[in-house]
Scaffold this motif. Sequence first.
Motif, short mmCIF file in Angstrom:
data_model
loop_
_atom_site.label_atom_id
_atom_site.label_comp_id
_atom_site.label_asym_id
_atom_site.label_seq_id
_atom_site.Cartn_x
_atom_site.Cartn_y
_atom_site.Cartn_z
N MET A 104 0.83 -1.20 0.00
CA MET A 104 0.00 0.00 0.00
C MET A 104 0.87 1.26 0.00
N ARG A 105 0.35 2.32 -0.60
CA ARG A 105 1.06 3.59 -0.65
C ARG A 105 0.94 4.33 0.68
N ALA A 106 1.83 5.29 0.89
CA ALA A 106 1.83 6.07 2.13
C ALA A 106 0.49 6.78 2.34
N GLY A 107 -0.04 7.40 1.29
CA GLY A 107 -1.31 8.12 1.40
C GLY A 107 -2.47 7.19 1.71
N GLU A 108 -2.42 5.97 1.18
CA GLU A 108 -3.48 4.99 1.45
C GLU A 108 -3.42 4.52 2.90
N LEU A 109 -2.22 4.36 3.42
CA LEU A 109 -2.05 3.91 4.81
C LEU A 109 -2.47 4.98 5.80
N THR A 110 -2.06 6.23 5.55
CA THR A 110 -2.38 7.30 6.51
C THR A 110 -3.86 7.66 6.50
N SER A 111 -4.56 7.34 5.42
CA SER A 111 -6.00 7.63 5.36
C SER A 111 -6.87 6.42 5.73
N LEU A 112 -6.23 5.29 6.02
CA LEU A 112 -6.97 4.07 6.35
C LEU A 112 -7.69 4.22 7.68
N THR A 113 -8.99 3.94 7.68
CA THR A 113 -9.79 4.05 8.91
C THR A 113 -10.12 2.66 9.44
N TRP A 114 -10.42 2.60 10.74
CA TRP A 114 -10.78 1.33 11.35
C TRP A 114 -12.04 0.74 10.72
N ARG A 115 -12.93 1.62 10.28
CA ARG A 115 -14.17 1.16 9.66
C ARG A 115 -13.91 0.34 8.41
N VAL A 121 -10.56 5.39 -1.70
CA VAL A 121 -9.89 6.44 -2.48
C VAL A 121 -8.42 6.08 -2.63
N THR A 122 -7.97 5.95 -3.87
CA THR A 122 -6.57 5.62 -4.13
C THR A 122 -6.06 6.52 -5.26
N LYS A 123 -4.80 6.33 -5.61
CA LYS A 123 -4.21 7.10 -6.72
C LYS A 123 -4.83 6.70 -8.04
N THR A 124 -5.32 5.46 -8.12
CA THR A 124 -5.90 4.97 -9.37
C THR A 124 -7.39 4.67 -9.19
N VAL A 125 -7.71 3.45 -8.78
CA VAL A 125 -9.11 3.07 -8.60
C VAL A 125 -9.31 2.47 -7.20
N PRO A 126 -10.52 2.56 -6.63
CA PRO A 126 -10.79 1.93 -5.32
C PRO A 126 -10.50 0.44 -5.40
N ARG A 127 -10.00 -0.13 -4.29
CA ARG A 127 -9.70 -1.56 -4.30
C ARG A 127 -9.69 -2.12 -2.89
#
Length: 262
Positions: free
Chosen positions: A174-185, A196-202
């Motif tokens: 995972m990218r840094a931005g994906e990790l820092t925005s990851l929520t418990w939900r 939300v990712t740099k490309t497509v949701p996954r």
Amino acid sequence: RTKREGEIWEAEILRELSKSEEEKKDSVTLRYVFEKYRDEVTPTKRGKRWEHIRIEAFLKSTMPLNDPIHTIEPNHIGKWRDERLLTVSAGTILRDFALLSAIFEHARKEWKLIEVNPIRDVKKPREPDHRDIIISRSQIKRLLKEMGYKPSHPVRTVSQAVACCFIVALRTGMRAGELTSLTWRNVKEDYCILPVTKTVPRNVPLSTKAIRAINTMKGYDSVLVFGLKPSTLDAMFRKYRDRAGISNVHFHDARHTAATWM
């Protein structure tokens, strides 16, 4: 009173209107366009923080900031490019070019301030070689030790949160931005959801070791898994990387390392 007088009057009015339009165009400087884009367009983007920083650098650069936007030509940008290449890498210049092109294109299409995007006719630096860095296991151990990471122990410090974030990056890609925005939900039993990712949701599968690292974050932040801002993660990782005496390693290299391990 006559047709001739009417034609003379019409010519004078059109001349005044044309002069007024020219004066209006001359008042719209490159500086004004940069500031307008920064204040109106940049806040709508996901990468607004870095774009804001880059535009602020433009506003302190040697570009002809006080010249009217419609007088900016490729040679102006080329001169700035050559000066900047003395202090930064070609990769940085290419990222600058991408933003400059977006700004000029917005000024052309949306604000109708120019007819041609000058960036199109400026030669770009050669694309730098692709980074091919695999972080070794010994380097990883040194980094985690500097960060005070303790396997299976609840995280209590920012450095330990950075360590856990790094471990999950190594185990998932995972990218840094994906990790820092990851929520418990969005963390499920054996996978997590990235809306939300740099490309497509996954959805990202979580290995046993990734799940173990995430579990140590429980109680640290009630909303975000790692409780870190992207800027904090970046600054802290660099800090402990330097303390560990490791050079030429970026957080993003964990993504390449993860892919290689997989």
